[in-house]
Structures are given as structure tokens and as C-alpha cells.
Design a protein around this motif. Structure first.
Motif, PDB file in Angstrom:
ATOM      1  N   ILE A 174      29.626  -9.710  -5.885  1.00 28.09           N
ATOM      2  CA  ILE A 174      30.966 -10.219  -6.210  1.00 28.09           C
ATOM      3  C   ILE A 174      31.078 -11.701  -5.846  1.00 28.09           C
ATOM      4  O   ILE A 174      31.646 -12.512  -6.606  1.00 28.09           O
ATOM      5  CB  ILE A 174      32.041  -9.393  -5.475  1.00 28.09           C
ATOM      6  CG1 ILE A 174      32.078  -7.960  -6.033  1.00 28.09           C
ATOM      7  CG2 ILE A 174      33.422 -10.043  -5.624  1.00 28.09           C
ATOM      8  CD1 ILE A 174      32.999  -7.026  -5.266  1.00 28.09           C
ATOM      9  N   GLY A 175      30.551 -12.074  -4.682  1.00 29.63           N
ATOM     10  CA  GLY A 175      30.609 -13.482  -4.282  1.00 29.63           C
ATOM     11  C   GLY A 175      29.852 -14.380  -5.242  1.00 29.63           C
ATOM     12  O   GLY A 175      30.320 -15.462  -5.616  1.00 29.63           O
ATOM     13  N   ILE A 176      28.658 -13.943  -5.654  1.00 29.12           N
ATOM     14  CA  ILE A 176      27.884 -14.733  -6.615  1.00 29.12           C
ATOM     15  C   ILE A 176      28.641 -14.844  -7.933  1.00 29.12           C
ATOM     16  O   ILE A 176      28.673 -15.904  -8.567  1.00 29.12           O
ATOM     17  CB  ILE A 176      26.496 -14.097  -6.828  1.00 29.12           C
ATOM     18  CG1 ILE A 176      25.657 -14.256  -5.555  1.00 29.12           C
ATOM     19  CG2 ILE A 176      25.781 -14.727  -8.011  1.00 29.12           C
ATOM     20  CD1 ILE A 176      24.316 -13.560  -5.617  1.00 29.12           C
ATOM     21  N   TYR A 177      29.267 -13.740  -8.336  1.00 30.82           N
ATOM     22  CA  TYR A 177      30.040 -13.777  -9.593  1.00 30.82           C
ATOM     23  C   TYR A 177      31.204 -14.760  -9.487  1.00 30.82           C
ATOM     24  O   TYR A 177      31.483 -15.522 -10.430  1.00 30.82           O
ATOM     25  CB  TYR A 177      30.560 -12.382  -9.914  1.00 30.82           C
ATOM     26  CG  TYR A 177      31.535 -12.366 -11.059  1.00 30.82           C
ATOM     27  CD1 TYR A 177      31.095 -12.531 -12.371  1.00 30.82           C
ATOM     28  CD2 TYR A 177      32.908 -12.206 -10.820  1.00 30.82           C
ATOM     29  CE1 TYR A 177      31.998 -12.534 -13.423  1.00 30.82           C
ATOM     30  CE2 TYR A 177      33.816 -12.207 -11.874  1.00 30.82           C
ATOM     31  CZ  TYR A 177      33.360 -12.367 -13.173  1.00 30.82           C
ATOM     32  OH  TYR A 177      34.247 -12.373 -14.212  1.00 30.82           O
ATOM     33  N   LEU A 178      31.915 -14.761  -8.355  1.00 27.07           N
ATOM     34  CA  LEU A 178      33.042 -15.686  -8.185  1.00 27.07           C
ATOM     35  C   LEU A 178      32.572 -17.143  -8.196  1.00 27.07           C
ATOM     36  O   LEU A 178      33.225 -18.013  -8.788  1.00 27.07           O
ATOM     37  CB  LEU A 178      33.778 -15.378  -6.882  1.00 27.07           C
ATOM     38  CG  LEU A 178      34.584 -14.070  -6.860  1.00 27.07           C
ATOM     39  CD1 LEU A 178      35.140 -13.810  -5.468  1.00 27.07           C
ATOM     40  CD2 LEU A 178      35.710 -14.110  -7.889  1.00 27.07           C
ATOM     41  N   MET A 187      31.249 -23.789  -3.213  1.00 25.85           N
ATOM     42  CA  MET A 187      31.668 -22.427  -2.900  1.00 25.85           C
ATOM     43  C   MET A 187      30.453 -21.550  -2.608  1.00 25.85           C
ATOM     44  O   MET A 187      30.452 -20.731  -1.684  1.00 25.85           O
ATOM     45  CB  MET A 187      32.469 -21.863  -4.083  1.00 25.85           C
ATOM     46  CG  MET A 187      33.089 -20.511  -3.852  1.00 25.85           C
ATOM     47  SD  MET A 187      34.074 -20.067  -5.298  1.00 25.85           S
ATOM     48  CE  MET A 187      34.494 -18.383  -4.857  1.00 25.85           C
ATOM     49  N   GLY A 188      29.401 -21.747  -3.392  1.00 26.85           N
ATOM     50  CA  GLY A 188      28.180 -20.987  -3.154  1.00 26.85           C
ATOM     51  C   GLY A 188      27.556 -21.309  -1.810  1.00 26.85           C
ATOM     52  O   GLY A 188      27.054 -20.421  -1.113  1.00 26.85           O
ATOM     53  N   VAL A 189      27.581 -22.594  -1.417  1.00 24.94           N
ATOM     54  CA  VAL A 189      27.017 -22.986  -0.123  1.00 24.94           C
ATOM     55  C   VAL A 189      27.824 -22.366   1.017  1.00 24.94           C
ATOM     56  O   VAL A 189      27.252 -21.825   1.973  1.00 24.94           O
ATOM     57  CB  VAL A 189      26.977 -24.523  -0.002  1.00 24.94           C
ATOM     58  CG1 VAL A 189      26.605 -24.945   1.406  1.00 24.94           C
ATOM     59  CG2 VAL A 189      25.992 -25.107  -1.012  1.00 24.94           C
ATOM     60  N   MET A 190      29.151 -22.444   0.936  1.00 24.26           N
ATOM     61  CA  MET A 190      29.989 -21.843   1.987  1.00 24.26           C
ATOM     62  C   MET A 190      29.788 -20.328   2.061  1.00 24.26           C
ATOM     63  O   MET A 190      29.726 -19.743   3.135  1.00 24.26           O
ATOM     64  CB  MET A 190      31.461 -22.173   1.726  1.00 24.26           C
ATOM     65  CG  MET A 190      31.822 -23.620   2.002  1.00 24.26           C
ATOM     66  SD  MET A 190      33.613 -23.921   1.903  1.00 24.26           S
ATOM     67  CE  MET A 190      33.840 -23.862   0.129  1.00 24.26           C
ATOM     68  N   PHE A 191      29.673 -19.722   0.891  1.00 25.56           N
ATOM     69  CA  PHE A 191      29.426 -18.288   0.839  1.00 25.56           C
ATOM     70  C   PHE A 191      28.079 -17.952   1.466  1.00 25.56           C
ATOM     71  O   PHE A 191      27.935 -16.954   2.181  1.00 25.56           O
ATOM     72  CB  PHE A 191      29.480 -17.838  -0.625  1.00 25.56           C
ATOM     73  CG  PHE A 191      29.009 -16.439  -0.843  1.00 25.56           C
ATOM     74  CD1 PHE A 191      29.631 -15.370  -0.228  1.00 25.56           C
ATOM     75  CD2 PHE A 191      27.932 -16.192  -1.679  1.00 25.56           C
ATOM     76  CE1 PHE A 191      29.195 -14.074  -0.439  1.00 25.56           C
ATOM     77  CE2 PHE A 191      27.489 -14.908  -1.889  1.00 25.56           C
ATOM     78  CZ  PHE A 191      28.114 -13.845  -1.269  1.00 25.56           C
ATOM     79  N   TRP A 227      18.189 -16.565  -6.487  1.00 24.38           N
ATOM     80  CA  TRP A 227      18.369 -16.253  -7.907  1.00 24.38           C
ATOM     81  C   TRP A 227      19.574 -16.998  -8.483  1.00 24.38           C
ATOM     82  O   TRP A 227      19.504 -17.583  -9.572  1.00 24.38           O
ATOM     83  CB  TRP A 227      18.540 -14.750  -8.078  1.00 24.38           C
ATOM     84  CG  TRP A 227      18.901 -14.360  -9.477  1.00 24.38           C
ATOM     85  CD1 TRP A 227      18.064 -14.196 -10.539  1.00 24.38           C
ATOM     86  CD2 TRP A 227      20.225 -14.095  -9.965  1.00 24.38           C
ATOM     87  NE1 TRP A 227      18.764 -13.846 -11.659  1.00 24.38           N
ATOM     88  CE2 TRP A 227      20.107 -13.776 -11.344  1.00 24.38           C
ATOM     89  CE3 TRP A 227      21.490 -14.089  -9.375  1.00 24.38           C
ATOM     90  CZ2 TRP A 227      21.199 -13.458 -12.134  1.00 24.38           C
ATOM     91  CZ3 TRP A 227      22.580 -13.777 -10.164  1.00 24.38           C
ATOM     92  CH2 TRP A 227      22.436 -13.467 -11.526  1.00 24.38           C
ATOM     93  N   PHE A 228      20.658 -16.995  -7.736  1.00 25.85           N
ATOM     94  CA  PHE A 228      21.877 -17.657  -8.214  1.00 25.85           C
ATOM     95  C   PHE A 228      21.687 -19.169  -8.294  1.00 25.85           C
ATOM     96  O   PHE A 228      22.105 -19.814  -9.268  1.00 25.85           O
ATOM     97  CB  PHE A 228      23.034 -17.306  -7.283  1.00 25.85           C
ATOM     98  CG  PHE A 228      24.325 -17.970  -7.649  1.00 25.85           C
ATOM     99  CD1 PHE A 228      24.970 -17.656  -8.829  1.00 25.85           C
ATOM    100  CD2 PHE A 228      24.895 -18.915  -6.803  1.00 25.85           C
ATOM    101  CE1 PHE A 228      26.162 -18.272  -9.173  1.00 25.85           C
ATOM    102  CE2 PHE A 228      26.084 -19.536  -7.147  1.00 25.85           C
ATOM    103  CZ  PHE A 228      26.723 -19.208  -8.327  1.00 25.85           C
TER     104      PHE A 228
END
Length: 611
Positions: A174-178, A187-191, A227-228
Motif C-alpha cells: 500500500i505504501g509503495i502504491y501511494l 514520500m518513498g524515502v520517508m516511507f 523494485w519500486f
């Protein structure tokens, strides 16, 4: 007849009217461009001086000033303080638990409610064009879900591993999708950071299953982030996720040292190996070239080998380290060959450097003798430089020179040369320096040609200084070999030396020759100061006479001046240094012989001037 003439004239008039009408229509039509050149009217030749064409000044593009208020207030403040908020919530939650206000079930329910609130408020903020704040809240939504699931499984044992693992995978997805939905690398780095820090925010029970699940979770989490990052070409996320896996594993070792054993360190090592293989496979498929990830692959290879060395040795399977290094070195060698054929310069450079490093590790791991390993390192460094020049890889040249000169410094720092193994290592050092100097000449690399010439000169000189003359036989032979080697090197390279370098080279050679004369005098006469000074002084004077003679024969002014300077230096040395240590008879003989040699030297100069 008259009617026929009138009919013909009328027909002729009608035809002319048609032709006039046709010409009018063609005149009104737009011109049709053809490939034929249209003749241009000849312009009158101007007698005035042609003016220089005015070049329009490029418009200066004004740099947009950074709006620090917007950058700090709208972008960075929410990113920073969402973590502050999360930490405060976790610690406040811990206080409520310790006070007995909340049972385990209520804690989990509150965790999911907070996550839903984060998601709802975050979406609202994004719809109201408060994008930065909304993205940070969405990161908090995923982080809260991960923390809650981790607590359910590790702290409270509410759900088994078979349930907790799929839940974590779902939250990560879900996080990768968001992140993908909102096209946000930040956002990806913070996640990524939030997910990595889960084991540190919630303490586990310390069981073996817990340790294994933490290691496995971090690895799977990294693979998902990789992967993301590769799919969206997020370079910063790629770097952060790759580096953080190593940081997290090391931090886990220090924070939970009471439960870690060799099996856990071995599992971490396997995880790091899997990470490197995943990065390599992604590189092989050509998916990370735009990420400029080649330095990460090389540095990651070095760190991976460090993990493998420690992890396999602690687990008493050290042979696996040798096998792994051998296989990866062969693989990178194959990749270098393959990428060179396809003219992939970046891939070739990193592959050759990795293969070179792998060979170095194999030498350290397999060769026990320091003499053999040092010799192999010298040869490897020289060959690495050769490969770098041949295939025009700057980084390979640098790596080759680093390996070579580090080993050369280790050799030079050895204070004694006694055994034949030492002589062998120094012979390989001088031989490889010969190779590098001549190869630099062939490649017309002036900078490294000078560096290697100076290194060769120093190597010859230091060899003579470090030779243990008291315990080694045939000292004269070593002197003669070194002097001959320097002469040969000068003959091969003197045409390409600058004047200053030539003077330095010749000066060092002259000092070595004089030292050799002094050494011979000391070897032939033992324990007698008069005789040693006598033969040394006469030897130096004859050497000066030889320099003048060669300078006259070859019409070389610098050599003649060198001879004159040497005879004067010999006289000054005799007067100010040796005179107090020798007898009157030795003084008399030396002054007579020096005077005679000086007169002969002057006769040579007189003959030269006469010519």
C-alpha cells in the motif's frame, strides 16, 4: 474569300483572348517552389568596408530566488515533525501501557484508528492543495500500520508469523502504491526510513523466531523498495534503501547483543549477499543505468565481501568465503568482457574494477607467504593499469595505481634486505616500474611518466640504502646491477625527459657512483683509515677526470662542468674533512696525485679550447 478571312481573324482573336486569360490566371496563382535554382539579381559591388556582424547578446536568465519560507514551512517542517509526532505517540502509548490504562487489545485498536485518521486527514490535505503535508501524513498512515502489526506479533503474540508476515507485505505494498500514485520520491524515502526503524521503535521478546523474522523482514522490505526505486528511476530512494539495510543490520547487532549468535550473523550475511545479487541482477538487465548506481555496486561489493568474511568465519564455514569471492570475480570478469563487446563503457569500468578487487581479495585469502602475495600484488597493479589504458577506463587506471603504490610503500618501509625473498620482491618492483615507465611512454602519458621515473629512481636508491651489507654476500654485484639498470633506464627515456628531470636523474646517478667507489674502498681495505681515505679520494678524482674526458670527446659542456665540479669537491672534502684523520705521508701522496690529476684535467680543457 472575304468571309473566310473574317472567320479566321475572329477565330484568331478568340484564341488570343483565351491565352491572355490563361496568363492572367497563372499570374494570380501562388508561386510553386521547385528544386531548380532561381537566378538572383546581381547586386552592385559595394566599395565600402563591410561592417562586422553584430552578435546579439544572450539574454541573461534571471535565477529564481529560493523561497525559504515555502521550502521550510511547507516542505521540510511536515517531513521532520511527522517523525517527532510518531515518536511522541509511541512513547505516550508506552506510558499508558506501563500505567495499566490500556490492555493489549485496546492498544491495537487505537493503533489502527490512528492509522485511519492519518490516511483520512492526509487525503483531505492533498485535495486542498496542501500536498507536502498530505504526503507526510500518508507516510504516518503506513508507519502506524507497520508498528501496530509488529506489536501484535512481537510484543503481544496475538497473531502468528504466518499472519504477521502477509500483513506487513500488504502495508508495504500500500505504501509503495501511494508513493507511486502521488509521484513522490520524497514520500518513498520517508516511507523507507519509517519501515526500517520499526524494530527500534518496538522492543521484541528476544526469541530466536523474533530475530529471524526481523532479519527476514528487513531484507524483504529492502527488495520491495529496490523494485519500486528501479521502476520509477528514483535515484535517492535507491541509495537510501541500499545503504540503510547495512546500517540496520549493524544497529541490530549492537542493540540486541544478548540474543545474537553466530547463526544470526550468518543469516545477516546471507541477507547482504542476496542484496548484492539483486542489485547485480538489476544492473545486468540494464534497469539502473539512469540511476547512476555503478559506484553503489562497487562499494556494495566491498562491503558485501566484508560481511561475508566476518559472517562465514564466525559460523565456521570460512571456505564459503573463498568460493563466493572466486565465483563473483569470475562473474565480473565475464561481465567486463561482455560489456566491452557491447561497448558499454560504464558497465565495463565497474566490472573490471570489481574483478580487480576480487583478485586482490583472493590473493590475501589464498596466499600465505608475504613475499609471494606482495609480488602478486605488484604484478596485479601493473596489469590493472595496463587494462585501464588499453580499454580507456580512468577508474581502472586509478585502482591499478592505488594497488601498485600501496604495495610499493609497504616494500620500501621494510628496513632490511637480507634474504633472497626480499631481493626477489625488489627485483619485481623495479621490473614492474620499468614496464610502467615504458608503457607510459608508449601511451604518451607525461604525468605518470614523470611519476614512475621518479619512483624508479627512488626504488633503485632505497634498495642500495636498505641492503644489509654485513650479512649479505656479493654486495658489489648488487651495486653493479643497480648502476647498470639506472644507465639503461636513462638511455631508454632521456629523450623524453625535461631538463630539470635530466639534471636530477644525472645528479642522483653521480651520487650513487661516488658511493659505490667509497663502498669498494671500504671493502678492499679493512680497518685502516689512511688507506680508505686514500683510495676513496683517488677514485673520486679519477671519476672526475673521466667525466671531463667524456665531455671533451662528446663535446658535452655539462659533463665537462660536472667533472670540474667533482674534482674541486674532492679537494675540498680532503682539506676540510679528511685531513685531520690521515697521516702526513698519506697527505703528501694525495696532494701530489690530486695535483697531477688536476693538471691533466686542465690539459684536457686546454686541448678542447684549442680545437
Amino acid at each position: 474569300m472575304e468571309n473566310e478571312r473574317i472567320d479566321k481573324l475572329e477565330a484568331r482573336i478568340l484564341q488570343l483572348e483565351k491565352e491572355v486569360q490563361q496568363l492572367k490566371e497563372e499570374k494570380n496563382k501562388p508561386p510553386i517552389l521547385t528544386n531548380q535554382e532561381v537566378p538572383q539579381p546581381i547586386k552592385p559591388v559595394s566599395t565600402s568596408i563591410p561592417k562586422k556582424p553584430t552578435v546579439p547578446k544572450p539574454e541573461t536568465v534571471k535565477k529564481e530566488q529560493t523561497d525559504w519560507e515555502t521550502l521550510l514551512g511547507k516542505v521540510w517542517l511536515p517531513r521532520i515533525f511527522i517523525f517527532v509526532l510518531l515518536l511522541g505517540v509511541v512513547w505516550g502509548f508506552r506510558i499508558a501501557v506501563d500505567a495499566g490504562w490500556l490492555n493489549e487489545t485496546n492498544r491495537i485498536i487505537i493503533g489502527f484508528i490512528v492509522a485511519v485518521l492519518f490516511y483520512y486527514i492526509g487525503n483531505k490535505q492533498i485535495k486542498r492543495d496542501r500536498v507536502a503535508l498530505g504526503k507526510v501524513l500518508l507516510v504516518g498512515f503506513i508507519s502506524t500500520l507497520l508498528v501496530t502489526t509488529f506489536a501484535m506479533h512481537i510484543l503481544y503474540d496475538m497473531i502468528p508469523l504466518a499472519v504477521a508476515f502477509p500483513l506487513n507485505v500488504i502495508w508495504v505494498a500500500i505504501g509503495i502504491y501511494l508513493s507511486h500514485l502521488h509521484r513522490s520520491q520524497a514520500m518513498g524515502v520517508m516511507f523507507a526510513v519509517a519501515g526500517y526503524l520499526i524494530p527500534f521503535l518496538v522492543a521484541g521478546s528476544g526469541t530466536n523466531a523474533t530475530v529471524v523474522s526481523v532479519i527476514t523482514y528487513e531484507l524483504i522490505y529492502y527488495v520491495a523498495l529496490l523494485w519500486f526505486a528501479v521502476r520509477n528511476q528514483y535515484r535517492i530512494l535507491f541509495y537510501v534503501s541500499t545503504v540503510f539495510l547495512h546500517i540496520v543490520y549493524i544497529a541490530l547487532l549492537f542493540t540486541g547483543s544478548h540474543v545474537w549468535d553466530s547463526a544470526h550473523i550468518f543469516l545477516m550475511t546471507v541477507g547482504i549477499l542476496i542484496q548484492h545479487e539483486v542489485v547485480f541482477y538489476t544492473l545486468l538487465k540494464g534497469k539502473i543505468e539512469k540511476l547512476r548506481a555503478f559506484p553503489v555496486l562497487f562499494s556494495g561489493f566491498i562491503v558485501t565481501l566484508t560481511w561475508a568474511k566476518i559472517g562465514f568465519e564466525i559460523h565456521d564455514v570460512a571456505y564459503l568465503f573463498t568460493i563466493y569471492v572466486l565465483l563473483t570475480t569470475i562473474r565480473y570478469g565475464w561481465l567486463a568482457y561482455h560489456s566491452n563487446r557491447k561497448q558499454q563503457a560504464n558497465l565495463f569500468s565497474i566490472s573490471t574494477v570489481a574483478a580487480t578487487f576480487g583478485i586482490s581479495v583472493l590473493i590475501l585469502d589464498l596466499v600465505d607467504s608475504p613475499y609471494v602475495s606482495t609480488s602478486l600484488f605488484l604484478i596485479q597493479g601493473a596489469l590493472a593499469v595496463y587494462v585501464g589504458y588499453t580499454f580507456q577506463s580512468k577508474i581502472q587506471q586509478i585502482v591499478g595505481y592505488v594497488i601498485y603504490y600501496l604495495v610499493a610503500l609497504i616494500i620500501i618501509s621494510d628496513p632490511f634486505l637480507l634474504w633472497w625473498e626480499d631481493i626477489m620482491v625488489w627485483a619485481i618492483l623495479i621490473g614492474t616500474l620499468y614496464f610502467l615507465v615504458l608503457f607510459n611512454l608508449k601511451r604518451k602519458d607525461e604525468m605518470f611518466f614523470r611519476v614512475n621515473i621518479v619512483a624508479a629512481l627512488l626504488a633503485h636508491t632505497i634498495f642500495l640504502l636498505e641492503l644489509d651489507y654485513y650479512n649479505i654476500a656479493f654486495g658489489e654485484l648488487y651495486w653493479m646491477v643497480i648502476i647498470s639498470s639506472l644507465i639503461v633506464l636513462y638511455r631508454l627515456t632521456s629523450k623524453h625527459m625535461h631538463t630539470v628531470m635530466k639534471q636530477v636523474y644525472v645528479g642522483v646517478n653521480v651520487i650513487i657512483h661516488l658511493a659505490f667507489i667509497s663502498y669498494l674502498a671500504g671493502e678492499w681495505v679493512t680497518g685502516m683509515t689512511n688507506e680508505v681515505v686514500f683510495f676513496t679520494t683517488i677514485g673520486w678524482a679519477l671519476y672526475a677526470l673521466g667525466c671531463v674526458f667524456i665531455g671533451v670527446r662528446r663535446q658535452h659542456k655539462e659533463t665537462r662542468l660536472l667533472g670540474i665540479g667533482l674534482i674541486l669537491f674532492t679537494l675540498l672534502k680532503l682539506i676540510f674533512f679528511d685531513l685531520a684523520f690521515i697521516s702526513l705521508a698519506t697527505r703528501a701522496m694525495l696532494f701530489v696525485l690530486l695535483g697531477f690529476i688536476g693538471i691533466v684535467l686542465s690539459r684536457f680543457m686546454y686541448g678542447k679550447n684549442k680545437e
